[in-house]
Write an enzyme that holds these catalytic residues in place. Structure first.
Site, PDB file in Angstrom:
ATOM      1  N   ARG A 148      -0.645  -3.654   5.263  1.00 26.14           N
ATOM      2  CA  ARG A 148       0.565  -4.390   4.846  1.00 26.14           C
ATOM      3  C   ARG A 148       1.807  -3.965   5.623  1.00 26.14           C
ATOM      4  NH1 ARG A 148      -0.638  -3.102  -1.438  1.00 26.14           N
ATOM      5  NH2 ARG A 148      -1.939  -1.503  -0.464  1.00 26.14           N
TER       6      ARG A 148
ATOM      7  N   ASP B  77       0.794   7.951   0.651  1.00 24.65           N
ATOM      8  CA  ASP B  77       1.906   6.994   0.802  1.00 24.65           C
ATOM      9  C   ASP B  77       2.863   7.040  -0.385  1.00 24.65           C
ATOM     10  OD1 ASP B  77       0.318   5.802  -1.116  1.00 24.65           O
ATOM     11  OD2 ASP B  77       0.334   3.813  -0.185  1.00 24.65           O
TER      12      ASP B  77
ATOM     13  N   GLY C 238      -1.720  -0.200 -10.008  1.00 23.41           N
ATOM     14  CA  GLY C 238      -2.791  -0.231 -10.990  1.00 23.41           C
ATOM     15  C   GLY C 238      -2.193   0.019 -12.369  1.00 23.41           C
TER      16      GLY C 238
ATOM     17  N   ASN D  36      42.262  22.695  31.838  1.00 27.49           N
ATOM     18  CA  ASN D  36      42.590  21.275  31.734  1.00 27.49           C
ATOM     19  C   ASN D  36      41.769  20.512  32.768  1.00 27.49           C
ATOM     20  OD1 ASN D  36      43.763  18.733  31.616  1.00 27.49           O
ATOM     21  ND2 ASN D  36      45.695  19.608  30.897  1.00 27.49           N
TER      22      ASN D  36
ATOM     23  N   ARG E 154      40.835  16.842  51.013  1.00 26.63           N
ATOM     24  CA  ARG E 154      40.919  15.396  51.205  1.00 26.63           C
ATOM     25  C   ARG E 154      41.557  15.132  52.562  1.00 26.63           C
ATOM     26  NH1 ARG E 154      46.373  15.045  47.893  1.00 26.63           N
ATOM     27  NH2 ARG E 154      45.449  15.691  45.942  1.00 26.63           N
TER      28      ARG E 154
HETATM   29  C1  UD1 Z   1      -3.416   2.921  -5.271  1.00 24.37           C
HETATM   30  C2  UD1 Z   1      -4.141   2.947  -6.620  1.00 24.37           C
HETATM   31  C3  UD1 Z   1      -3.251   2.278  -7.655  1.00 24.37           C
HETATM   32  C4  UD1 Z   1      -1.913   2.979  -7.735  1.00 24.37           C
HETATM   33  C5  UD1 Z   1      -1.260   3.056  -6.358  1.00 24.37           C
HETATM   34  C6  UD1 Z   1      -0.049   3.955  -6.418  1.00 24.37           C
HETATM   35  C7  UD1 Z   1      -6.534   2.803  -6.148  1.00 24.37           C
HETATM   36  C8  UD1 Z   1      -7.728   1.919  -6.130  1.00 24.37           C
HETATM   37  N1  UD1 Z   1      -5.388   2.228  -6.500  1.00 24.37           N
HETATM   38  O1  UD1 Z   1      -3.276   1.560  -4.899  1.00 24.37           O
HETATM   39  O2  UD1 Z   1      -3.874   2.316  -8.925  1.00 24.37           O
HETATM   40  O3  UD1 Z   1      -1.062   2.298  -8.635  1.00 24.37           O
HETATM   41  O4  UD1 Z   1      -2.164   3.592  -5.381  1.00 24.37           O
HETATM   42  O5  UD1 Z   1       0.694   3.912  -5.225  1.00 24.37           O
HETATM   43  O6  UD1 Z   1      -6.650   3.970  -5.861  1.00 24.37           O
HETATM   44  N2  UD1 Z   1      -6.810   5.586   1.338  1.00 24.37           N
HETATM   45  C9  UD1 Z   1      -7.796   6.332   1.942  1.00 24.37           C
HETATM   46  N3  UD1 Z   1      -9.011   5.744   2.149  1.00 24.37           N
HETATM   47  C10 UD1 Z   1      -9.272   4.461   1.797  1.00 24.37           C
HETATM   48  C11 UD1 Z   1      -8.237   3.721   1.181  1.00 24.37           C
HETATM   49  C12 UD1 Z   1      -7.028   4.312   0.962  1.00 24.37           C
HETATM   50  O7  UD1 Z   1      -7.611   7.499   2.280  1.00 24.37           O
HETATM   51  O8  UD1 Z   1     -10.391   4.006   2.019  1.00 24.37           O
HETATM   52  C13 UD1 Z   1      -5.484   6.217   1.144  1.00 24.37           C
HETATM   53  C14 UD1 Z   1      -4.359   5.463   1.823  1.00 24.37           C
HETATM   54  O9  UD1 Z   1      -4.176   5.925   3.138  1.00 24.37           O
HETATM   55  C15 UD1 Z   1      -3.186   5.737   0.916  1.00 24.37           C
HETATM   56  C16 UD1 Z   1      -3.807   5.988  -0.448  1.00 24.37           C
HETATM   57  O10 UD1 Z   1      -5.175   6.223  -0.218  1.00 24.37           O
HETATM   58  O11 UD1 Z   1      -2.465   6.885   1.318  1.00 24.37           O
HETATM   59  C17 UD1 Z   1      -3.630   4.798  -1.380  1.00 24.37           C
HETATM   60  O12 UD1 Z   1      -4.218   3.664  -0.790  1.00 24.37           O
HETATM   61  P1  UD1 Z   1      -3.571   2.218  -0.927  1.00 24.37           P
HETATM   62  O13 UD1 Z   1      -4.455   1.258  -0.234  1.00 24.37           O
HETATM   63  O14 UD1 Z   1      -2.156   2.240  -0.537  1.00 24.37           O
HETATM   64  O15 UD1 Z   1      -3.715   2.006  -2.498  1.00 24.37           O
HETATM   65  P2  UD1 Z   1      -2.858   1.055  -3.421  1.00 24.37           P
HETATM   66  O16 UD1 Z   1      -3.352  -0.333  -3.290  1.00 24.37           O
HETATM   67  O17 UD1 Z   1      -1.421   1.273  -3.212  1.00 24.37           O
HETATM   68 CA    CA Z   2      -0.294   2.484  -1.807  1.00 19.90          CA
END
Ligand code: UD1
Ligand code: CA
Length: 468
Positions: free
Chosen positions: A34, A123, A160, A393, A456
């Site tokens: 995103r 994040d 979530g 200066n 000069r």
């Molecule tokens: C996630 C939570 C959600 C919560 C939100 C808070 C899940 C399924 N959902 O959603 O309930 O409200 O965070 O901000 O967990 N990541 C990995 N490996 C993967 C996927 C993601 O390491 O395969 C890491 C991402 O880099 C990121 C973090 O996990 O730092 C969260 O992933 P993201 O896809 O942003 O989850 P959200 O949809 O925000």
């Molecule tokens: Ca997130």
């Protein structure tokens, strides 16, 4: 992944069944689709610091026994960025099948570990260290198997939803994409920070399935598998902000900036147009500083009392003494003494030091130089690799020619010396003290103290001259 291998000493220490052992895992393997960027999401910056550095710093006070970073997308780039955090163990998640799949990658490296696992989303950079501590404390006090950090948001969109009873027992987390219209109305959200009893979690992790709208393994699905899960609700909704796109990035930046300005206003700093100015968290201001519009402080800046900075300034990693005025100027890695006037349109570059009472004026660039007390460089000059004494200066348009095409050389200018307009000082060169340089001179030789140097051609006058 060099650091993936577990070192022996650590393995030994995990074998003793000490209940208070703590491991932390930060999830940072996702692409961050995103964000629409070639950069991995966790390397985006807020107030000059990457999201991932912020998350790591926010939990460093817990002094865990193990600290993991789960990486996948652009793993090496992230690893390089964090290479100075020696204690981090990088774990590769390949491919990235969701947050539950990310945590499953720990099953190997944490085999035999007994204690708690704190999980943080890479994040969510704004969690306060004390909030994370609170989460861990409650988890341990309650002897819970799972404890999550939640918040009640006016606008819970994108998060979530957490379903808990009045006693605080969590039954389920449902991702927004999988929520019914009715479930979406629930404002209690999952922050993405959790504490788990590792042994229990390790048993449940293999049971996750991907029967959801994104066909991923959700970590959030694990909660309902525990016999008892609880939560800690944070008061400040900003703390749990997850950064998924550039709008959230900008909103977050704006909120931190607003808080920083308010903090300094409460401590005696005035902003004439606050929202047009930005600060870094590492800036320190004394009282009665006035920050004029469109002025930005980055990195580690210190500003003394009674300064007026702006309009239109950019200061980075610089310290400014008391009673200094800076207008429309750029100052980087520089030290400015008290009572100095800078600008408009000065550019002070790295490794520059100005003593007290200096005046640096219009269109003057100074690099890697020392400028002594009371010295004036007021118009159209370049001073590079130079040391200037006190009360020098520097005439309009004076240039230190510091570069011979291959190497940089130094110019030394003694106390009370005056250079005429348009002087060129070809370095290496030393002008003694009380030297006067005639306007338009290009000097290549040293000038002893107390003398006049002119270089000069003689002016020619042909009288009664006419083109006709
Ligand atoms: C996630 C939570 C959600 C919560 C939100 C808070 C899940 C399924 N959902 O959603 O309930 O409200 O965070 O901000 O967990 N990541 C990995 N490996 C993967 C996927 C993601 O390491 O395969 C890491 C991402 O880099 C990121 C973090 O996990 O730092 C969260 O992933 P993201 O896809 O942003 O989850 P959200 O949809 O925000
Ligand atoms: Ca997130």
């Amino acid at each position: 992944m060099g650091k993936r291998t577990i070192n022996k000493k650590r393995l030994d220490s995990t074998n003793d069944l000490n209940k208070s052992m703590l491991a932390i895992a930060i999830l940072a393997a996702g692409k961050g689709t995103r964000m629409k960027s070639t950069q991995p999401k966790v390397l985006q910056k807020i107030c000059g610091k990457t999201l991932i550095e912020r998350v790591i710093n926010n939990c460093s006070h817990l002094k865990p026994d193990r600290k993991f970073l789960i990486v996948g997308h652009e793993a090496q780039k992230i690893q390089r960025h964090l290479s100075f955090y020696n204690e981090l163990e990088f774990v590769l998640q390949e491919p990235q099948n969701g947050t539950g799949h990310a945590v499953q990658q720990l099953l190997g490296v944490l085999k035999g570990f007994s204690g708690d696992l704190l999980i943080l989303n890479g994040d969510s950079p704004l969690l306060k260290p004390e909030t994370i501590k609170k989460l861990l404390n409650k988890h341990r006090e309650k002897n819970a198997e799972a404890t999550l950090l939640t918040a009640s948001l006016v606008d819970p969109k994108g998060y979530g939803r957490v379903f808990a009873n009045k006693e605080g027992t969590v039954k389920q987390i449902i991702e927004e994409l999988d929520c019914s219209q009715e479930q979406k109305k629930n404002k209690l959200i999952n922050s993405g920070a959790y504490c788990f009893n590792w042994n229990k979690l390790a048993k449940l992790l293999p049971e996750l399935n991907n029967k959801n709208s994104q066909a991923e393994l959700y970590l959030t699905d694990i909660v309902e598998m525990f016999s008892y899960a609880t939560h800690v609700q944070v008061e400040d909704p900003l703390e749990v902000a997850g950064i998924n796109d550039r709008i959230q990035l900008a909103t977050c930046e704006a909120l931190i900036q607003e808080r920083l300005r308010e903090k300094w206003m409460r401590q005696g700093v005035s902003f004439t147009d606050p929202s047009s100015c930005t600060l870094s968290e590492d800036c320190i201001f004394d009282i009665d500083v006035i920050v004029e519009p469109q002025t930005h402080f980055r990195g580690d800046c210190r500003v003394g009392k009674n300064c007026r900075i702006g309009p239109g300034c950019l200061l980075e990693n610089s310290s400014i003494g008391d009673n200094v005025k800076v207008i429309h100027s750029v100052i980087k890695d520089t030290k400015v003494g008290n009572n100095s006037l800078i600008g408009p349109f000065a550019h002070l570059r790295p490794e520059t030091t100005l003593a007290n009472n200096c005046q640096i004026g219009n269109f003057v660039e100074i690099k890697k130089s020392y400028v002594g007390e009371g010295t004036k460089i007021n118009h159209l000059s370049y001073i590079g690799d130079a040391k200037l004494g006190m009360q020098v200066n520097v005439g309009a348009g004076t240039i230190t020619a510091n570069f011979d095409g291959k190497n940089k050389h130094e110019s030394l200018i003694g106390d009370y010396t005056k250079t005429g307009a348009n002087s060129v000082l070809v370095a290496p060169i030393t002008l003694g003290s009380n030297v006067t340089v005639g306007a338009g001179s290009t000097l290549t030789k040293d000038v002893p103290s107390g003398s006049l140097a002119i270089e000069r051609t003689k002016q020619l006058i042909k009288s009664e001259w006419s083109l006709d």
